[in-house]
Write a protein that holds these residues in place. Sequence first.
Motif, PDB file in Angstrom:
ATOM      1  N   THR A 161      10.890  79.698 -85.831  1.00 30.10           N
ATOM      2  CA  THR A 161       9.803  79.436 -86.781  1.00 30.10           C
ATOM      3  C   THR A 161      10.175  79.754 -88.215  1.00 30.10           C
ATOM      4  OG1 THR A 161       8.920  81.669 -86.499  1.00 30.10           O
ATOM      5  CG2 THR A 161       8.133  79.970 -84.980  1.00 30.10           C
ATOM      6  N   SER A 162      11.278  80.490 -88.442  1.00 30.60           N
ATOM      7  CA  SER A 162      11.688  80.955 -89.789  1.00 30.60           C
ATOM      8  C   SER A 162      10.662  81.891 -90.412  1.00 30.60           C
ATOM      9  CB  SER A 162      11.935  79.759 -90.719  1.00 30.60           C
ATOM     10  OG  SER A 162      12.975  78.955 -90.231  1.00 30.60           O
ATOM     11  N   VAL A 163       9.706  82.406 -89.616  1.00 26.89           N
ATOM     12  CA  VAL A 163       8.704  83.349 -90.111  1.00 26.89           C
ATOM     13  C   VAL A 163       9.161  84.755 -89.744  1.00 26.89           C
ATOM     14  CG1 VAL A 163       6.313  84.112 -89.953  1.00 26.89           C
ATOM     15  CG2 VAL A 163       6.860  81.661 -89.879  1.00 26.89           C
ATOM     16  N   PRO A 164       9.408  85.637 -90.700  1.00 27.68           N
ATOM     17  CA  PRO A 164       9.862  86.992 -90.374  1.00 27.68           C
ATOM     18  C   PRO A 164       8.751  87.824 -89.752  1.00 27.68           C
ATOM     19  CG  PRO A 164       9.494  86.790 -92.722  1.00 27.68           C
ATOM     20  CD  PRO A 164       9.289  85.430 -92.142  1.00 27.68           C
ATOM     21  N   GLY A 165       9.144  88.781 -88.912  1.00 27.14           N
ATOM     22  CA  GLY A 165       8.162  89.662 -88.296  1.00 27.14           C
ATOM     23  C   GLY A 165       8.845  90.817 -87.590  1.00 27.14           C
ATOM     24  N   TYR A 166       8.026  91.722 -87.081  1.00 31.80           N
ATOM     25  CA  TYR A 166       8.500  92.916 -86.386  1.00 31.80           C
ATOM     26  C   TYR A 166       8.364  92.657 -84.887  1.00 31.80           C
ATOM     27  CZ  TYR A 166       9.316  97.902 -85.558  1.00 31.80           C
ATOM     28  OH  TYR A 166       9.846  99.103 -85.171  1.00 31.80           O
ATOM     29  N   PHE A 167       9.487  92.659 -84.163  1.00 30.72           N
ATOM     30  CA  PHE A 167       9.501  92.329 -82.744  1.00 30.72           C
ATOM     31  C   PHE A 167       9.427  93.621 -81.923  1.00 30.72           C
ATOM     32  CE2 PHE A 167      11.543  88.814 -84.870  1.00 30.72           C
ATOM     33  CZ  PHE A 167      11.031  87.700 -84.223  1.00 30.72           C
ATOM     34  N   LEU A 168       8.443  93.688 -80.990  1.00 35.42           N
ATOM     35  CA  LEU A 168       8.292  94.788 -80.058  1.00 35.42           C
ATOM     36  C   LEU A 168       8.571  94.236 -78.659  1.00 35.42           C
ATOM     37  CD1 LEU A 168       4.908  96.128 -81.453  1.00 35.42           C
ATOM     38  CD2 LEU A 168       7.165  96.940 -82.062  1.00 35.42           C
ATOM     39  N   SER A 169       9.523  94.785 -77.946  1.00 32.11           N
ATOM     40  CA  SER A 169       9.912  94.230 -76.658  1.00 32.11           C
ATOM     41  C   SER A 169       9.853  95.300 -75.578  1.00 32.11           C
ATOM     42  CB  SER A 169      11.327  93.637 -76.740  1.00 32.11           C
ATOM     43  OG  SER A 169      12.281  94.635 -77.070  1.00 32.11           O
ATOM     44  N   GLN A 170       9.597  94.844 -74.334  1.00 36.64           N
ATOM     45  CA  GLN A 170       9.511  95.735 -73.177  1.00 36.64           C
ATOM     46  C   GLN A 170      10.120  95.012 -71.987  1.00 36.64           C
ATOM     47  OE1 GLN A 170       8.117  98.912 -73.092  1.00 36.64           O
ATOM     48  NE2 GLN A 170       8.876  99.099 -71.008  1.00 36.64           N
ATOM     49  N   ALA A 171      10.983  95.696 -71.250  1.00 37.52           N
ATOM     50  CA  ALA A 171      11.619  95.096 -70.077  1.00 37.52           C
ATOM     51  C   ALA A 171      10.621  94.980 -68.938  1.00 37.52           C
ATOM     52  CB  ALA A 171      12.824  95.924 -69.640  1.00 37.52           C
ATOM     53  N   VAL A 172      10.714  93.862 -68.198  1.00 38.97           N
ATOM     54  CA  VAL A 172       9.912  93.652 -66.990  1.00 38.97           C
ATOM     55  C   VAL A 172      10.822  93.978 -65.796  1.00 38.97           C
ATOM     56  CG1 VAL A 172       8.574  91.996 -65.670  1.00 38.97           C
ATOM     57  CG2 VAL A 172       8.606  91.847 -68.169  1.00 38.97           C
ATOM     58  N   ARG A 173      10.374  94.870 -64.934  1.00 43.66           N
ATOM     59  CA  ARG A 173      11.203  95.332 -63.822  1.00 43.66           C
ATOM     60  C   ARG A 173      10.627  94.885 -62.479  1.00 43.66           C
ATOM     61  NH1 ARG A 173      14.867  99.002 -65.776  1.00 43.66           N
ATOM     62  NH2 ARG A 173      14.394  99.880 -67.839  1.00 43.66           N
ATOM     63  N   LEU A 189       4.255  91.086 -90.776  1.00 40.43           N
ATOM     64  CA  LEU A 189       3.918  92.139 -91.748  1.00 40.43           C
ATOM     65  C   LEU A 189       3.771  91.604 -93.159  1.00 40.43           C
ATOM     66  CD1 LEU A 189       6.375  94.933 -90.518  1.00 40.43           C
ATOM     67  CD2 LEU A 189       4.033  94.489 -89.780  1.00 40.43           C
ATOM     68  N   ARG A 190       4.073  90.302 -93.361  1.00 41.52           N
ATOM     69  CA  ARG A 190       4.039  89.768 -94.724  1.00 41.52           C
ATOM     70  C   ARG A 190       2.671  89.912 -95.418  1.00 41.52           C
ATOM     71  NH1 ARG A 190       8.015  85.855 -96.134  1.00 41.52           N
ATOM     72  NH2 ARG A 190       9.995  86.952 -95.923  1.00 41.52           N
ATOM     73  N   PRO A 191       1.514  89.806 -94.663  1.00 39.21           N
ATOM     74  CA  PRO A 191       0.222  89.976 -95.370  1.00 39.21           C
ATOM     75  C   PRO A 191       0.093  91.305 -96.098  1.00 39.21           C
ATOM     76  CG  PRO A 191      -0.125  88.985 -93.205  1.00 39.21           C
ATOM     77  CD  PRO A 191       1.324  89.368 -93.265  1.00 39.21           C
TER      78      PRO A 191
END
Length: 885
Positions: A161-173, A189-191
């Motif tokens: 998307t070329s839109v910057p952001g903060y990625f939060l990830s969690q593994a699925v087990r 976070l740009r706003p």
Amino acid sequence: MPFLHTSRRRSGLMLLCLAAVVIGLLSLAVMRHLERRSLLADATQAREQLRLHGDALQALIERHRVLPAVLALDPEIRAVLAQADISPADAERISRKLERVNGAVATSTLTVLDRNGMALAASNWQVAGSSNVGNSYNFRPYFQRAMRDGSATFYAEGVTTSVPGYFLSQAVRDEAGQPIGVVVVKVVLRPLETTWAEAPGSVFATDDSGVIFLSSQTPWRYRMLHALDDVTRRRLANTRQYGQVPRQVQEYRLIENLGDDVRRVRMPDVGDVIWVSRPLSPEGWTLNLLRPTRASIVAARTMAGAITAGLLVLALLGFVVWQRRRLAQLRERSRKELERLVTHHAQELRTAQDGLVQAAHTADYGESRSLQHLPQGVCVVDAQLNLVAWNRRYIELFRFPPGFIQVGRPIADVFRYNAKRGLLGPGPIEDAIERRLNHLRSGKPHMHERERGDGSVIEIRGNPLPDGGFVTSYADITAYKNAARDLRSLADTLSNRIDERTRDLAEAKREAEEANRSKTRFVAAAVHDLLQPLNAARMFLSALHGRLPDTDAGTRDIADNIDSALAAQDGILNSLLDISRLESGALETRIHDFALDPLLETLAREFGILAASRDLKLERVATSAVVRSDEALLRRILQNFLSNAVNYTRRGRIVLGCRRDGAHIRIEIHDTGPGIPRARQKEIFEEFRRLDGGSGQERGTGLGLAIVERIARLLDHRIGLRSRPEHGSVFSVRVPCGNPLAPQTVGKPVTALEEPQMDSLLTGCRVWCIDDDIRVSQATRLLLQRWACRVPFAGDAGQALAAATDGNAPDLLLLDVRLGATTGPELFPLLAQRWGQEPVVILFTAEQDEALRVLARERGWGFLSKQARTSALRSLMTHLYQRSR
């Protein structure tokens, strides 16, 4: 004895010099001390402002931090990821689920990656051209770390998307605890940059490599605070964190270190600033605030100068009043900023509760691991109102005994236990319990606050679950309540202090306004009196010009030069009068919708002749735009721009045109002149300022752009300037678009033509000239007689009343406005009564008041400024005389 006197004199001079040196050194020391104290005070305010910004940023992140962990426990997602071959129908079902969740929690995107980093489902699955589905993200650190460590975070620019952001990830087990995929939540976070831009100073965030990725100054984004090493550059290139690897270093020079992470630096874009930094954990970021020091430095140096100069009580009192007023304004702005940020922070905390419903819906039983990190206490009951899940914070808030909270215990038992400790308030215990149980059965959301006996305040928010049951969160908001109470107390104190300072300053303000009005009246009167002899000189010159023989070219050139000099002096005085009227607010505006092209065409024709005489080419770009403005004042702005362009352009061309700018039209004048250095672009809009490079005598007085700036401020139009030395300049004015369907008027400018050589149509016309300046009267008589008029009277008001008798009324009356103790409009009824009739009247005055034009129009009189060419006077007299016959 003479030797002793000389010795004493020398000793006195030496002591005086020594005292001057000591005073100078003390002045420098005092100034330095005051500067440092003022800078440290600014740094304290900057730290508090930065803390609130940091709390708001972390609250936004914490609002979504639990979401990937909750989704990773979703049975449906785990079942699909466990399959060896995932069908398109399963992927679409998961995408639709992510789309619904994203609509509830308002993130940017939710994505599910398989064990190879391929996106099999995403909340933007239906967005053509920018869907995450089908793209591989196995090179992203948030995928690699989540597969290795279980969870990860990463700020980057979106690959798809070329839109910057903060990625939060969690593994699925899977059931065996092995990672089979990753759930990724992207938070934009740009706003926050918009909120930062509204606050004083410049705010920006940097990562652990010193790269600026969020900033209230948009051009700073993706600049570096220092050069990157090769390892970091390779890492950024491999992860494509910011698209292209940042190359530009944000330049700054350290002036001094004030201690406690406070520096004073100088940056090319913002100048001298205080730099305050605050680390943000656990993100590994640093939040920075740049606060301009100019106001503090100026204030400190002003105070030091006041002390050094030894001003007496009046000057010192004035400085103290000014300083207190400035302090009150700064405190008021700081109070409003603190209130706004605290309100915003509280709102973020409240909206964070909305994500609890989804978290509770998928939480495991008992003391849920997925709820442990939440700052609120959380308990979940099923449809039968029995406890099914909670977190440790819930037990800590209510201090339940060990083993009391268990899966399957009725919530009524918990209410009864709290009631016995007085936590449910006064009244019968069973009634209080039944009210709460009925509310849970109704399935309606609720939010209220409860103050405990120890003074702490608990915010309670409840929301129903989709499949039955209820989730309730308990947040300790005591600190927030105390902060709000302290803010109100501070606001009341500041308000009382400001009221005291306002009363002290009211009298000073009144005296200053009265002095300004007196100055404005003096300027207007002085300009009027100066214009009178100039107008007389121009009339004498016009009469002389008509008597010169055509063969005497040298004398005619001298007369033309005198006329040009008088016209230039006339322009200076009129400019001073315009500035005086603009500053006093006496200039009225007439805003209406009108077509722009006729105005541009007229200006191009007028200035095209002047440009052609200097071997310049003036081009106009036609337009169909309709604008809303005051046509006469807008014309004045463009005339000054075109005059500067013609005067300062030695060769090349000038282009007049316009561009659409949203709901506005930007009218631009391009030239190929010498250009204006950036350091002097603001200077040219000051009075009596002009740059070198104009063409001889026509360079002007430096008042034209000062008038432009004031007219634009009056009309709320924005003036623009772009310039490159040796390449030319572009002056522009931004005007609102008008309604194309509204009735439009196009003003026709008065064209200053030389007096035509033809037989006079005023032959025999009887004219009276009433003016309090004898030179103007004599010049007017000579001019009118050259036009074959009869001028039986030319004098002042008293002489006119004495000469007026029944039956000797003139055909035309040239009437001035200022006539000593009376005015022309007041004198006319007395003259008409003595004449027994009313002749045709022309108000012939140096006054520029628009009210006089309205008065003349209402009475059917002619109106002409004394600064107009004599040809304009002759044309108006001829028109009125022929019409009255």
